[in-house]
Scaffold this motif. Structure first.
Motif, PDB file in Angstrom:
ATOM      1  N   VAL A  59      79.432  35.965  29.674  1.00 19.26           N
ATOM      2  CA  VAL A  59      80.420  35.905  30.754  1.00 19.26           C
ATOM      3  C   VAL A  59      81.781  35.479  30.195  1.00 19.26           C
ATOM      4  N   GLU A  60      81.780  34.507  29.277  1.00 22.92           N
ATOM      5  CA  GLU A  60      83.033  34.056  28.678  1.00 22.92           C
ATOM      6  C   GLU A  60      83.709  35.193  27.918  1.00 22.92           C
ATOM      7  N   MET A  63      85.142  37.704  30.411  1.00 25.91           N
ATOM      8  CA  MET A  63      86.364  37.186  31.032  1.00 25.91           C
ATOM      9  C   MET A  63      87.526  37.211  30.042  1.00 25.91           C
ATOM     10  N   ASN A  86      83.134  44.191  37.803  1.00 30.11           N
ATOM     11  CA  ASN A  86      83.493  42.834  37.415  1.00 30.11           C
ATOM     12  C   ASN A  86      82.523  41.805  37.982  1.00 30.11           C
ATOM     13  N   SER A  87      82.043  42.048  39.212  1.00 28.61           N
ATOM     14  CA  SER A  87      81.069  41.131  39.819  1.00 28.61           C
ATOM     15  C   SER A  87      79.791  41.083  39.004  1.00 28.61           C
ATOM     16  N   ILE A  90      80.938  39.252  35.403  1.00 28.71           N
ATOM     17  CA  ILE A  90      81.383  37.851  35.323  1.00 28.71           C
ATOM     18  C   ILE A  90      81.052  37.046  36.578  1.00 28.71           C
ATOM     19  N   ARG A  92      80.508  37.151  41.099  1.00 31.33           N
ATOM     20  CA  ARG A  92      81.331  37.542  42.244  1.00 31.33           C
ATOM     21  C   ARG A  92      82.558  36.638  42.400  1.00 31.33           C
ATOM     22  N   GLU A  93      82.358  35.306  42.304  1.00 35.68           N
ATOM     23  CA  GLU A  93      83.490  34.399  42.510  1.00 35.68           C
ATOM     24  C   GLU A  93      84.558  34.610  41.443  1.00 35.68           C
ATOM     25  N   SER A  94      84.127  34.762  40.175  1.00 37.36           N
ATOM     26  CA  SER A  94      85.089  34.986  39.090  1.00 37.36           C
ATOM     27  C   SER A  94      85.799  36.320  39.278  1.00 37.36           C
ATOM     28  N   ALA A  95      85.074  37.338  39.743  1.00 39.02           N
ATOM     29  CA  ALA A  95      85.678  38.651  39.967  1.00 39.02           C
ATOM     30  C   ALA A  95      86.744  38.588  41.057  1.00 39.02           C
ATOM     31  N   MET A  97      88.479  35.886  41.928  1.00 41.96           N
ATOM     32  CA  MET A  97      89.619  35.144  41.384  1.00 41.96           C
ATOM     33  C   MET A  97      90.420  36.002  40.413  1.00 41.96           C
ATOM     34  N   LEU A  98      89.732  36.833  39.615  1.00 42.77           N
ATOM     35  CA  LEU A  98      90.421  37.710  38.682  1.00 42.77           C
ATOM     36  C   LEU A  98      91.280  38.726  39.429  1.00 42.77           C
TER      37      LEU A  98
END
Length: 339
Positions: A59-60, A63, A86-87, A90, A92-95, A97-98
């Motif tokens: 995931v890192e 991102m 992206n979900s 990385i 769903r929440e990170s996607a 925010m991205l």
């Protein structure tokens, strides 16, 4: 593990031998079941830690990859806009925010582009007009004084060489004349570069493609250099085109003054709502890690000018291997608001 089992068997045999072989077997089975349960628990825990580490590390990397794409101003490529992919990559929440970050960067770039289009006033006059007038004045003075004197010096040196043409090549006076000619030629090249640099900073009603072609053709008449270009007819706000035109001027000036290049390539294209300008030469190059390198000051100005219109500039150069400068500027979408 085998040593542990052997040691355990000896201990169990010492305690259970009086009860017979069957008792020994039963005790060993009970102990082995407990041992295997413990080993199973440890193995499962270790596997869980390894799998978690691999997943977090993946995931890192995903991102970091997307953020590096964003840093190059490629805001509309699938790697950033495909929320579903992206979900999965990385979370769903990170996607989410991205995507919010991408839209925010896009909005800020639009604001920067609009701000750069607004004239800066100094004492009732536009700052750009003042700069243009001053550049014209300096260019006229250089052309009417220094440039003319250099030309006159070259004519006198040519006359001296004509009188010395029958002299031996080892004649000290002839050697000095040739050395002076090289110095004057170098000074004339520097003067041409400065005059090119001091030319008007706007396109004077022309499109960006027309202005760049005009610069390149003029450059071909001044120095011996092979120039190739592939220029798309992109349409941008006037202030953005003027800044890109000015960037090309500075790059050509750097090439004239420092690169000692024999070939120059200029590309202008549009991809994924981004205008890409790239200038490549086969000159002497330089070490980009050294700020005092020849041409680094001009390249610093280019980076600042690109940032002023919401873009980025990347410089790749190595000593003896030429220089490549790539400028990326996003195309601002008028009227687009952040959700």
């Amino acid at each position: 593990m085998i040593i542990t089992l052997g040691f355990e068997a000896i201990l169990v045999w010492m305690t259970q031998r009086a009860r017979g072989f069957d008792s020994f077997i039963n005790s060993m089975m009970n102990n082995m079941i407990g041992l295997y349960a413990l080993l199973g628990a440890l193995t499962t825990g270790l596997l869980a830690v390894v799998i978690t580490y691999i997943a977090v590390h993946r995931v890192e990397r995903q991102m970091a990859s997307r953020l590096s794409v964003m840093l190059t101003n490629q805001l509309n490529v699938p790697a950033l806009t495909d929320t579903r992919r992206n979900s999965l990559a990385i979370g769903r929440e990170s996607a989410v925010m991205l995507e919010q970050l991408r839209r925010r960067v896009e909005q800020l770039q639009g604001e920067i582009a609009r701000y750069s289009a607004q004239p800066v006033m100094v004492g009732g006059e536009q700052k750009e007009d003042i700069l243009i007038q001053e550049r014209h004045r300096i260019a006229r003075e250089l052309h009417d004084s220094v440039s003319q004197q250099l030309f006159a010096a070259m004519m006198m040196l040519s006359a001296m060489r004509s009188t010395l043409k029958k002299a031996d090549d080892d004649d000290p006076l002839l050697k000095q004349v040739k050395t002076i000619e090289r110095v004057v030629n170098s000074a004339q090249s520097e003067m041409r570069a400065l005059l090119l640099h001091l030319r008007p900073t706007n396109l004077a009603g022309k499109h960006l493609r027309e202005g760049i072609i005009g610069l390149l053709k003029e450059l071909q008449t001044k120095i011996k250099i092979r120039i190739t270009w592939e220029l798309a007819d992109v349409t941008l706000p006037a202030a953005t085109e003027d800044n890109l035109f000015r960037i090309v001027q500075e790059l050509l000036s750097n090439t004239l003054r420092h690169a000692e290049a024999e070939e120059l390539e200029v590309y202008l294209d549009e991809s994924a709502n981004t205008v890409i300008l790239r200038v490549v030469d086969d000159g002497v190059g330089f070490d980009t890690t050294k700020s005092e390198a020849a041409g680094s000051y001009g390249l610093g100005n280019i980076k600042e000018r690109a940032a002023a219109i919401g873009g980025t500039a990347r410089v790749i150069s190595f000593p003896g291997q030429g220089t490549s400068v790539e400028v990326r500027v996003p195309i601002a979408k008028e009227g687009k608001q952040d959700d």
